[in-house]
Design a protein around this motif. Structure first.
Motif, mmCIF file in Angstrom:
data_model
loop_
_atom_site.group_PDB
_atom_site.id
_atom_site.type_symbol
_atom_site.label_atom_id
_atom_site.label_comp_id
_atom_site.label_asym_id
_atom_site.label_seq_id
_atom_site.Cartn_x
_atom_site.Cartn_y
_atom_site.Cartn_z
ATOM 1 N N TRP A 330 0.839 -1.204 0.000
ATOM 2 C CA TRP A 330 0.000 0.000 0.000
ATOM 3 C C TRP A 330 0.871 1.250 0.000
ATOM 4 C CZ3 TRP A 330 -4.525 -1.055 3.995
ATOM 5 C CH2 TRP A 330 -5.316 -2.100 3.495
ATOM 6 N N ARG A 331 1.968 1.214 0.733
ATOM 7 C CA ARG A 331 2.872 2.365 0.759
ATOM 8 C C ARG A 331 3.544 2.564 -0.604
ATOM 9 N NH1 ARG A 331 7.200 1.727 4.757
ATOM 10 N NH2 ARG A 331 7.631 3.898 4.185
ATOM 11 N N GLU A 332 3.825 1.471 -1.295
ATOM 12 C CA GLU A 332 4.376 1.579 -2.649
ATOM 13 C C GLU A 332 3.393 2.288 -3.577
ATOM 14 O OE1 GLU A 332 5.600 -2.247 -4.100
ATOM 15 O OE2 GLU A 332 6.628 -2.721 -2.216
ATOM 16 N N LYS A 333 2.108 1.975 -3.408
ATOM 17 C CA LYS A 333 1.084 2.621 -4.239
ATOM 18 C C LYS A 333 0.994 4.116 -3.923
ATOM 19 C CE LYS A 333 -1.812 -1.474 -4.948
ATOM 20 N NZ LYS A 333 -3.163 -2.056 -4.804
ATOM 21 N N ILE A 334 1.161 4.463 -2.650
ATOM 22 C CA ILE A 334 1.169 5.876 -2.277
ATOM 23 C C ILE A 334 2.364 6.579 -2.884
ATOM 24 C CG2 ILE A 334 1.432 7.462 -0.312
ATOM 25 C CD1 ILE A 334 -0.185 5.407 1.338
ATOM 26 N N ALA A 335 3.528 5.918 -2.824
ATOM 27 C CA ALA A 335 4.737 6.491 -3.417
ATOM 28 C C ALA A 335 4.538 6.761 -4.904
ATOM 29 C CB ALA A 335 5.919 5.553 -3.199
ATOM 30 N N ALA A 336 3.866 5.826 -5.583
ATOM 31 C CA ALA A 336 3.606 6.003 -7.015
ATOM 32 C C ALA A 336 2.645 7.154 -7.257
ATOM 33 C CB ALA A 336 3.052 4.713 -7.600
ATOM 34 N N CYS A 337 1.700 7.369 -6.333
ATOM 35 C CA CYS A 337 0.722 8.457 -6.481
ATOM 36 C C CYS A 337 1.403 9.825 -6.496
ATOM 37 C CB CYS A 337 -0.297 8.412 -5.343
ATOM 38 S SG CYS A 337 -1.605 7.197 -5.533
ATOM 39 N N TYR A 338 2.500 9.962 -5.764
ATOM 40 C CA TYR A 338 3.199 11.250 -5.723
ATOM 41 C C TYR A 338 3.699 11.665 -7.102
ATOM 42 C CZ TYR A 338 3.316 11.092 -0.593
ATOM 43 O OH TYR A 338 2.988 11.062 0.738
ATOM 44 N N GLN A 339 4.021 10.684 -7.921
ATOM 45 C CA GLN A 339 4.591 10.985 -9.235
ATOM 46 C C GLN A 339 3.597 10.800 -10.385
ATOM 47 O OE1 GLN A 339 7.631 12.231 -9.124
ATOM 48 N NE2 GLN A 339 7.664 11.858 -6.905
ATOM 49 N N TRP A 379 -6.149 7.696 -0.112
ATOM 50 C CA TRP A 379 -5.208 7.126 0.858
ATOM 51 C C TRP A 379 -5.236 7.901 2.169
ATOM 52 C CZ3 TRP A 379 -3.738 2.436 0.478
ATOM 53 C CH2 TRP A 379 -3.499 1.849 -0.764
ATOM 54 N N GLN A 380 -5.417 9.200 2.081
ATOM 55 C CA GLN A 380 -5.506 9.997 3.309
ATOM 56 C C GLN A 380 -6.725 9.589 4.128
ATOM 57 O OE1 GLN A 380 -5.456 13.841 1.467
ATOM 58 N NE2 GLN A 380 -3.217 14.007 1.480
ATOM 59 N N LYS A 381 -7.836 9.327 3.446
ATOM 60 C CA LYS A 381 -9.046 8.903 4.145
ATOM 61 C C LYS A 381 -8.895 7.479 4.692
ATOM 62 C CE LYS A 381 -12.216 11.916 1.617
ATOM 63 N NZ LYS A 381 -13.327 11.965 0.629
ATOM 64 N N ILE A 382 -8.191 6.624 3.951
ATOM 65 C CA ILE A 382 -7.923 5.263 4.434
ATOM 66 C C ILE A 382 -7.100 5.320 5.715
ATOM 67 C CG2 ILE A 382 -6.619 3.139 3.927
ATOM 68 C CD1 ILE A 382 -7.540 3.552 0.970
ATOM 69 N N ASP A 383 -6.152 6.252 5.770
ATOM 70 C CA ASP A 383 -5.374 6.440 6.999
ATOM 71 C C ASP A 383 -6.263 6.904 8.144
ATOM 72 O OD1 ASP A 383 -2.780 5.616 7.198
ATOM 73 O OD2 ASP A 383 -1.895 7.450 6.415
ATOM 74 N N GLU A 384 -7.233 7.762 7.849
ATOM 75 C CA GLU A 384 -8.178 8.191 8.884
ATOM 76 C C GLU A 384 -9.013 7.012 9.384
ATOM 77 O OE1 GLU A 384 -10.551 11.758 8.247
ATOM 78 O OE2 GLU A 384 -9.220 12.295 6.592
ATOM 79 N N ILE A 391 0.462 7.395 4.988
ATOM 80 C CA ILE A 391 0.970 8.648 4.418
ATOM 81 C C ILE A 391 2.180 9.142 5.205
ATOM 82 C CG2 ILE A 391 0.443 11.069 3.950
ATOM 83 C CD1 ILE A 391 -1.029 9.287 2.057
ATOM 84 N N ALA A 392 2.093 9.137 6.524
ATOM 85 C CA ALA A 392 3.182 9.658 7.357
ATOM 86 C C ALA A 392 4.468 8.865 7.157
ATOM 87 C CB ALA A 392 2.776 9.622 8.828
ATOM 88 N N ASP A 393 4.345 7.550 6.956
ATOM 89 C CA ASP A 393 5.525 6.714 6.758
ATOM 90 C C ASP A 393 5.964 6.658 5.301
ATOM 91 O OD1 ASP A 393 5.586 6.234 9.423
ATOM 92 O OD2 ASP A 393 4.870 4.166 9.329
ATOM 93 N N THR A 394 5.220 7.330 4.424
ATOM 94 C CA THR A 394 5.603 7.407 3.009
ATOM 95 C C THR A 394 5.480 8.873 2.574
ATOM 96 O OG1 THR A 394 4.469 5.280 2.776
ATOM 97 C CG2 THR A 394 5.295 6.290 0.758
ATOM 98 N N PRO A 395 6.356 9.735 3.070
ATOM 99 C CA PRO A 395 6.223 11.169 2.795
ATOM 100 C C PRO A 395 6.537 11.504 1.336
ATOM 101 C CG PRO A 395 8.295 10.720 3.879
ATOM 102 C CD PRO A 395 7.544 9.424 3.875
#
Length: 447
Positions: A330-339, A379-384, A391-395
């Motif tokens: 899931w964190r990999e997917k967040i990392a990909a979202c940034y780009q 992803w932010q809502k999933i963290d909520e 998100i915090a661990d994948t800045p």
């Protein structure tokens, strides 16, 4: 929202009585380090709180810490757990309670659990306990024996209803050593007197004699004082149903003449490698034990959320590894979202929230997350909802840093470890750490 109500044995639509959802969570007896099975309930009820809030409800929750009066047997027998802990460690019961309360609350933070509005320590409610016993006695529900004040369950005809208890079966199966002073096998102590020569450091004078409250009483009095009866939701484990919660219900009615709770939620047990968690089997793993094996508290939380709170969960380190990999993915997917600049405007989170809103079905929600094309807002809502620090661990990082990470991934694929190590060192100088995965590196800030 829909929740399975233990009181009615069915899934029901939930709506609070007032503007604020009043919730009580049975907390730990703080006489030893909690093991992973103990923490399951708090993760599940954290999910409940988060789900309620995302559905627009205001919540007021009380969590108790049992720091007095819990015997090793729920049936008013055995040693007091805190006295036992004190003897084991050469401390006073108060010191033991303070020490393990701190460990519990530290672990609570590691699991990213939302703080309760009130953390209620049982020792802060002794006056209210005595007042409740006075009320139960005035209302005709108690009787006195040599060792305490007991609740006469025959005076409360609905006593067996909540847990569907077979009272006649209990009578037939009563052991030979059944106390001759108890009127009924199901009667329980609301106050215990300390006997001459009995070692018990925690004591308060009541009716001219030293003693301490029965375990079940604290929850009834805390709820009455801090939330008011009836509350909307009472939570706990299935082991609380036949004795602890049944007795709370009886005490509340006898003392205050009210119903205790409208909805009751109970989670099932955790086993380890197919066996019950016990010291004799050496499987009472703490969060610290998991950390020593390379797993974080959030990896364990991920494992819990991958199943259902009503299911019997079997913990293995293989399944924990799978949960760790899922969180990493899931964190990999967040990392990909940034780009990723492509439009992902579809509302996937509402479907995920709907799954959890259906009796806290986090397993279905996790499956949806695995297969959905999510954006950063999702992803932010999933963290909520889950509290996994995704998100915090994948800045987010600058394009320059991202390009260096990508370049290092290529070097590793080509087994150019000299270049790979050089880039890692360069990133470390910029306070960027890396966790290598099969599909690339996940970054994090060192400070």
């Amino acid at each position: 929202m829909k929740l399975y109500n233990t009181a009615t044995r069915k899934v029901e639509n939930f709506k609070p009585l007032g503007e604020v959802v009043k919730i009580y969570t049975c907390g730990p007896t703080v006489y030893n380090t909690a093991h992973i099975g103990n923490y399951a309930a708090y993760v599940y009820w954290d999910l409940l709180i988060r789900c309620l809030k995302l559905n627009g409800y205001k919540v007021r929750r009380v969590l108790n810490l049992t720091d007095v009066g819990h015997l090793t047997s729920d049936g008013d027998e055995g040693e007091d757990k805190l006295e036992k802990g004190a003897e084991r460690e050469g401390k006073t019961p108060f010191e033991v309670a303070e020490y393990y309360s701190k460990i519990y609350l530290d672990d609570y933070k590691k699991l990213e659990l939302l703080p309760a509005d009130i953390i209620a320590r049982a020792t802060d409610y002794i006056k209210e306990d005595m007042e409740a016993v006075d009320l139960m006695t005035t209302n005709g529900y108690t009787y006195e024996t040599r060792d305490g004040i007991y609740y006469d369950t025959a005076k409360f005809p609905e006593y067996a209803d909540f847990a569907k208890l077979d009272i006649e079966g209990l009578k037939a199966g009563a052991r030979v050593g059944f106390s001759s002073e108890k009127r009924n096998v199901s009667d329980f102590a609301v106050w215990k007197f300390i006997q001459p020569g009995e070692k018990h450091a925690m004591r308060w004078d009541y009716l001219g004699r030293p003693g301490y409250p029965g375990w079940h009483l604290e929850c009834a009095t805390i709820i009455h004082k801090e939330l008011g009866d009836p509350i909307d939701i009472h939570t706990g484990g299935i082991d609380h149903i036949p004795i602890h919660h049944t007795n709370e219900i009886a005490e509340t009615y006898a003392a205050y003449g009210t119903k205790l709770a409208r909805f009751w939620l109970h989670c099932d047990f955790i086993t380890v490698d197919g066996q019950k968690i016990s010291k004799s089997l050496g499987n009472t793993y703490s969060l610290e034990d998991l950390e020593k094996r390379g797993f974080s508290a959030l990896d364990y939380k991920m494992w819990l959320l991958s199943g259902h709170y009503q299911g019997t969960r079997n913990f293995t380190f293989e399944s924990l590894e799978a949960a760790k990999n899922r969180r990493q993915n899931w964190r990999e997917k967040i990392a990909a979202c940034y780009q990723d600049t492509t439009d992902k405007s579809a509302d996937h989170f509402s479907e995920i929230l709907n799954a959890v809103s259906n009796n806290l079905n986090s397993a279905e929600a996790c499956a949806l997350i695995d297969t959905s094309n999510l954006n950063l807002e999702d992803w932010q809502k999933i963290d909520e909802l889950f509290g996994l620090r995704l998100i915090a661990d994948t800045p987010n990082v600058s394009e320059e840093i991202y390009n260096l990470i990508t370049k290092r991934d290529e070097a590793r694929k080509n087994k150019d470890f000299i270049t790979s190590d050089k880039i890692r060192d360069e990133l470390l100088k910029q306070d960027i750490g890396l966790n290598d995965t099969t599909s690339g590196a996940i970054w994090y800030y060192l400070n």
